[in-house]
Motif scaffolding. Structure first.
Motif, PDB file in Angstrom:
ATOM      1  N   ASP A 219      83.451  43.340  32.514  1.00 41.12           N
ATOM      2  CA  ASP A 219      82.739  42.494  33.464  1.00 41.12           C
ATOM      3  C   ASP A 219      82.250  41.182  32.840  1.00 41.12           C
ATOM      4  OD1 ASP A 219      80.832  43.519  31.832  1.00 41.12           O
ATOM      5  OD2 ASP A 219      79.553  44.334  33.420  1.00 41.12           O
ATOM      6  N   TYR A 220      82.705  40.904  31.627  1.00 38.63           N
ATOM      7  CA  TYR A 220      82.332  39.651  30.968  1.00 38.63           C
ATOM      8  C   TYR A 220      83.021  38.482  31.670  1.00 38.63           C
ATOM      9  CZ  TYR A 220      81.729  36.161  27.268  1.00 38.63           C
ATOM     10  OH  TYR A 220      81.403  35.039  26.551  1.00 38.63           O
ATOM     11  N   LYS A 221      82.299  37.398  31.908  1.00 36.89           N
ATOM     12  CA  LYS A 221      82.847  36.217  32.570  1.00 36.89           C
ATOM     13  C   LYS A 221      82.818  35.043  31.609  1.00 36.89           C
ATOM     14  CE  LYS A 221      81.474  37.641  37.229  1.00 36.89           C
ATOM     15  NZ  LYS A 221      81.011  38.975  36.805  1.00 36.89           N
ATOM     16  N   GLY A 222      83.867  34.235  31.712  1.00 37.28           N
ATOM     17  CA  GLY A 222      83.984  33.089  30.839  1.00 37.28           C
ATOM     18  C   GLY A 222      85.337  33.075  30.163  1.00 37.28           C
TER      19      GLY A 222
ATOM     20  N   LYS B 285      70.879  38.718  24.200  1.00 39.78           N
ATOM     21  CA  LYS B 285      70.697  37.623  25.154  1.00 39.78           C
ATOM     22  C   LYS B 285      69.799  36.572  24.514  1.00 39.78           C
ATOM     23  CE  LYS B 285      68.592  36.528  29.647  1.00 39.78           C
ATOM     24  NZ  LYS B 285      67.837  37.075  30.808  1.00 39.78           N
ATOM     25  N   GLY B 286      70.040  35.290  24.843  1.00 40.45           N
ATOM     26  CA  GLY B 286      69.211  34.229  24.294  1.00 40.45           C
ATOM     27  C   GLY B 286      68.802  33.213  25.333  1.00 40.45           C
ATOM     28  N   SER B 287      67.867  32.364  24.971  1.00 40.34           N
ATOM     29  CA  SER B 287      67.465  31.277  25.856  1.00 40.34           C
ATOM     30  C   SER B 287      68.393  30.082  25.722  1.00 40.34           C
ATOM     31  CB  SER B 287      66.029  30.848  25.535  1.00 40.34           C
ATOM     32  OG  SER B 287      65.939  30.340  24.204  1.00 40.34           O
TER      33      SER B 287
ATOM     34  N   THR C  18      73.231  33.001  27.387  1.00 39.12           N
ATOM     35  CA  THR C  18      72.017  33.088  28.199  1.00 39.12           C
ATOM     36  C   THR C  18      72.057  34.267  29.161  1.00 39.12           C
ATOM     37  OG1 THR C  18      72.981  31.477  29.735  1.00 39.12           O
ATOM     38  CG2 THR C  18      71.524  30.630  28.006  1.00 39.12           C
ATOM     39  N   ASP C  19      73.135  35.043  29.141  1.00 35.10           N
ATOM     40  CA  ASP C  19      73.231  36.286  29.909  1.00 35.10           C
ATOM     41  C   ASP C  19      73.279  37.464  28.941  1.00 35.10           C
ATOM     42  OD1 ASP C  19      73.370  35.045  32.442  1.00 35.10           O
ATOM     43  OD2 ASP C  19      75.493  34.594  32.095  1.00 35.10           O
ATOM     44  N   TRP C  20      72.777  38.606  29.382  1.00 31.45           N
ATOM     45  CA  TRP C  20      72.898  39.804  28.559  1.00 31.45           C
ATOM     46  C   TRP C  20      74.375  40.122  28.353  1.00 31.45           C
ATOM     47  CZ3 TRP C  20      69.464  41.815  25.562  1.00 31.45           C
ATOM     48  CH2 TRP C  20      68.109  41.748  25.873  1.00 31.45           C
ATOM     49  N   VAL C  21      74.770  40.361  27.126  1.00 28.73           N
ATOM     50  CA  VAL C  21      76.141  40.747  26.801  1.00 28.73           C
ATOM     51  C   VAL C  21      76.103  42.032  25.987  1.00 28.73           C
ATOM     52  CG1 VAL C  21      78.231  40.136  25.541  1.00 28.73           C
ATOM     53  CG2 VAL C  21      77.024  38.387  26.841  1.00 28.73           C
ATOM     54  N   GLU C  22      76.813  43.038  26.460  1.00 27.89           N
ATOM     55  CA  GLU C  22      77.042  44.256  25.684  1.00 27.89           C
ATOM     56  C   GLU C  22      78.489  44.228  25.218  1.00 27.89           C
ATOM     57  OE1 GLU C  22      75.019  47.172  28.719  1.00 27.89           O
ATOM     58  OE2 GLU C  22      75.026  48.080  26.704  1.00 27.89           O
ATOM     59  N   GLY C  23      78.692  44.294  23.937  1.00 32.13           N
ATOM     60  CA  GLY C  23      80.044  44.203  23.418  1.00 32.13           C
ATOM     61  C   GLY C  23      80.203  44.955  22.123  1.00 32.13           C
ATOM     62  N   THR C  24      81.396  44.859  21.564  1.00 32.23           N
ATOM     63  CA  THR C  24      81.698  45.500  20.286  1.00 32.23           C
ATOM     64  C   THR C  24      82.561  44.566  19.456  1.00 32.23           C
ATOM     65  OG1 THR C  24      83.677  46.587  21.176  1.00 32.23           O
ATOM     66  CG2 THR C  24      81.608  47.836  21.246  1.00 32.23           C
TER      67      THR C  24
ATOM     68  N   ASP D 141      64.800  31.213  21.765  1.00 32.01           N
ATOM     69  CA  ASP D 141      64.471  32.635  21.720  1.00 32.01           C
ATOM     70  C   ASP D 141      65.731  33.461  21.969  1.00 32.01           C
ATOM     71  OD1 ASP D 141      61.195  32.838  22.060  1.00 32.01           O
ATOM     72  OD2 ASP D 141      62.062  31.060  23.012  1.00 32.01           O
ATOM     73  N   TRP D 142      65.846  34.575  21.257  1.00 30.05           N
ATOM     74  CA  TRP D 142      66.861  35.565  21.620  1.00 30.05           C
ATOM     75  C   TRP D 142      66.295  36.960  21.452  1.00 30.05           C
ATOM     76  CZ3 TRP D 142      67.295  38.480  17.432  1.00 30.05           C
ATOM     77  CH2 TRP D 142      67.383  37.920  16.152  1.00 30.05           C
ATOM     78  N   ASP D 143      66.947  37.933  22.106  1.00 30.56           N
ATOM     79  CA  ASP D 143      66.525  39.331  22.071  1.00 30.56           C
ATOM     80  C   ASP D 143      67.737  40.217  21.796  1.00 30.56           C
ATOM     81  OD1 ASP D 143      63.557  39.459  23.152  1.00 30.56           O
ATOM     82  OD2 ASP D 143      64.623  37.983  24.381  1.00 30.56           O
ATOM     83  N   ILE D 144      67.573  41.188  20.915  1.00 29.70           N
ATOM     84  CA  ILE D 144      68.580  42.224  20.670  1.00 29.70           C
ATOM     85  C   ILE D 144      67.992  43.551  21.119  1.00 29.70           C
ATOM     86  CG2 ILE D 144      69.957  43.444  18.953  1.00 29.70           C
ATOM     87  CD1 ILE D 144      69.966  40.962  17.254  1.00 29.70           C
TER      88      ILE D 144
END
Length: 685
Positions: A670-673, A98-100, A122-128, A150-153
């Motif tokens: 549940d990914y949107k976009g 996720k990032g700012s 800007t939303d948490w994404v769990e993917g592969t 900023d981003w976080d893993i």
């Protein structure tokens, strides 16, 4: 671009018919409270600008940047490194991020297979992400110098599926006297005596000792001394005061094998080591003569302390250089220039016990016959050539249409790393002999499914493919130019950064702000020979470079493709023979970066042909625009020319087939976009 090349082979034998998920590497940042607890800062884990921006916060790897770097790859690091990839294996990267700021970061993948832009939202994404390894380099390299914010893993994990029983690995020692318990049989052997130097497994070099006529000093069989109750090899390092970079190798040590290593082969390396004070050393690959440099990296940086440590890893011999590496060289003074004693003991280099010769594995991509590397057919001597036959006469269900030929058998990765590649066109006649060269992971496509007898002249390095029985050879077709006239309306781009002192946040322009893509109808394999033709012009004088991209336009793979172009208002014609490079194995797209100039410009490309050199296949449709994608302006995404970029709207969270975001990353249900499914774009709400 500097790379880390410390590769650890995780070799195991998984039994049973069911597929087993193997975890090759995993990092869960919630286990750390500070970045110093993570192994990233050890060795060359990343650039200084990356280290300054990274920390552990709230159980995640946190990145904070207030300004971009120039170039963007000045800020880069390895979130996963030191792992061995196996050529040809499909790996899956699992991530949560996720990032700012919603922006892509460049990421080069496991097995040196780039999967391009890593989308941060800007939303948490769990993917592969799934991809096939094209080399044994098991590092992931993330370049994020152009990300401001900023981003976080939360975690990263690499897995693959082990579906078949594999042959257990046996190891054979190549080092003699690695424990230093015997004195050298001839302590006066010269380092450049190629008849005898390989009999010495440990070489040393000390500044000012063993001087030569050129004012330098040569390696010598390492001193053997008793230390801590056992005999060990010692280099009494002298003060390293040569001017500039050469001081790093004023004092050196070598572990020398009894034979040259083959790039791509896996070897098991072990030694004990310590020094009279803490010191970091670099390692390189050298030729048979110690001090004869070959390749910049061997087993990574080694950090010595005053206590004995053990190095024990299975590594893949680097593929750079000229295929003549014999030894691992330790440059003892990259940082510490003091007089330091370095101690080594229990030296060991083990090779896999493999069958050597020529071996052929075969498949049929239509009927589903799969490669069986462990039981590849061995070539047998017949007069002055070696011969093997694949498929059985009279049994159509055994016919094959693709083969791989290797010089070793007994381990899948080693087989793939030692294949050969013929040049020219295979026609199935007894009179056609083709030159061949060494090339890893080379799949040889035959012109028809059938029974084939393959003959190799090993002395002349030539090969013949004789069709014994089978289908008719694939005949040439009439390939015509696609009549679509593609116009890319390149938008004016922002200024690009011009130096490290340029802090203007408006300087965000990039060569790829405007792009054009020719997308093939299938993935192309390394070594496939194609022909590309088109006519091109522009509204003003402009330039454009080209790159190799993956299945999703924008998924960067390799920096070089069909060259660079000088567009002018006067129409020009282009035609070239393009061989898919090893670095772009599995590519789909030719990408044109059309923002090398700042000004807005209309680029016109028409009469496009992309076909196999033998004219047996057109790689694009000969009508319609489905193979042509455009990107017009920074921050936009590529879309099929002539459309609005979105095929249809899905008003459900459910997407039946695998779904991918616009960066080519597989995303959860549940990914949107905007997602890509079966090659089409959808909006998931």
């Amino acid at each position: 671009m500097k790379k880390l090349f410390t590769l650890v082979a995780l070799l195991a034998c998984f039994l049973g018919a069911k597929a087993v998920e193997v975890v090759d590497a995993e990092v869960d940042f919630s286990k750390y409270s500070d970045i110093s607890e993570w192994n990233f800062p050890n060795s060359w884990g990343g650039s200084e600008s990356a280290k300054a921006r990274l920390s552990i916060q709230d159980g995640c790897l946190h990145f904070h940047s207030e300004e971009a770097t120039d170039p963007s790859w000045d800020c880069q690091f390895f979130p996963i490194g030191g792992v061995n990839a196996e050529i040809g294996v499909t790996y899956t990267l699992h991530f949560k991020i996720k990032g700012s700021v919603a922006q892509n970061c460049s990421m080069l993948g496991f097995g040196q297979t780039p999967y391009g832009q890593f989308a941060i939202t800007t939303d948490w994404v769990e993917g592969t992400v799934d991809y096939e390894a094209a080399s044994a380099d098991g590092n992931i390299l993330m370049q994020c110098g152009d990300y401001v914010g900023d981003w976080d893993i939360a975690y990263l994990k690499i897995t693959h599926e082990q579906a078949k029983e594999t042959r257990p690995v046996e190891w054979v020692e190549l080092i003699e006297n690695g424990d230093a318990e015997k004195p050298w049989a001839d302590a006066n052997v010269r380092f450049d005596d190629q008849e005898n130097n390989y009999k010495i497994c440990a070489w040393g070099k000390e500044k000012g000792r063993n001087m030569n006529e050129n004012g330098g000093w040569d390696p010598f069989p390492a001193d053997i001394e008793e230390v801590d109750g056992s005999h060990v090899f010692v280099v009494h390092g002298q003060v390293a005061d040569s001017e500039g970079d050469p001081s790093a190798w004023d004092n050196q040590f070598w572990i020398q094998s009894t034979r040259r290593m083959v790039p791509g082969e896996q070897v098991k390396i072990h030694f004990r080591y310590k020094a009279s004070q803490n010191a970091k050393t670099n390692t390189q690959i050298h030729h048979q003569n110690p001090s004869d440099y070959m390749h910049w990296s061997a087993i990574g940086d080694i950090n010595f302390t005053t206590e004995w440590q053990e190095f024990d890893q299975t590594v893949t011999w680097p593929t750079g250089g000229d295929d003549q590496g014999w030894s691992i060289a330790f440059n003892l003074n990259p940082e510490v220039k003091d007089a330091v004693n370095f101690y080594f003991d229990d030296l060991s280099i083990c090779e896999m016990k493999l069958d050597h010769g020529y071996f052929v594995a075969s498949s049929n991509t239509v009927t589903g016959i799969e490669y069986d590397y462990d039981n590849a057919t061995e070539f047998v001597q017949d007069d002055d050539v070696v011969v093997a036959t694949v498929g059985e006469a009279g049994k159509q269900d055994t016919w094959v249409n693709e083969v791989m030929i290797s010089t070793v058998r007994g381990h899948r990765g080693s087989f793939l790393g030692a294949t050969i590649k013929p040049s020219g066109t295979i026609d199935g006649s007894a009179d056609t002999w083709l030159d061949y060269t060494e090339a890893s992971n080379c799949k040889i496509k035959l012109p028809a499914a059938g029974v084939w007898t393959i003959s190799i002249d090993t002395a002349g390095k030539q090969i013949n493919f004789l069709k014994v029985e089978g289908e008719e050879n694939k005949l040439p077709i009439e390939v015509v130019a696609n009549p679509t006239v593609v116009v890319v309306k390149g938008q004016e781009r922002a200024d690009k950064k011009t130096g490290d002192d340029d802090e203007d946040p408006t300087h965000t322009g990039a060569d790829w702000d405007n792009q054009f893509f020719i997308k093939a109808n299938r993935a192309l394999s390394a070594g496939e020979v194609t022909v590309v033709e088109f006519d091109y012009s522009s509204s003003i004088a402009a330039t454009s470079g080209t790159q190799c991209h993956g299945e999703t336009p924008g998924a960067y793979m390799h920096w070089s493709c069909i060259g660079s172009f000088n567009f002018t208002p006067e129409e020009q014609h282009f035609s070239t023979t393009f061989t898919v490079p090893a670095e772009a194995d599995g590519m789909w797209c030719i990408a044109f970066n059309m923002a090398e100039i700042k000004e807005a410009c209309d680029y016109t490309i028409k009469n496009i042909i992309w076909k196999l050199e033998d004219n047996t296949e057109s790689l694009i449709n000969m009508t319609g625009a489905e193979n042509f994608y455009v990107k017009e302006g920074a921050g936009t995404t590529p879309y099929i020319f002539g459309t609005d970029g979105i095929s249809s709207v899905v008003k459900s969270n459910t997407v039946n087939a695998a779904s991918y975001n616009l960066a080519g990353q597989r995303v959860s249900g549940d990914y949107k976009g905007i997602v890509v499914k079966n090659g089409k774009k959808y909006v998931v709400k």
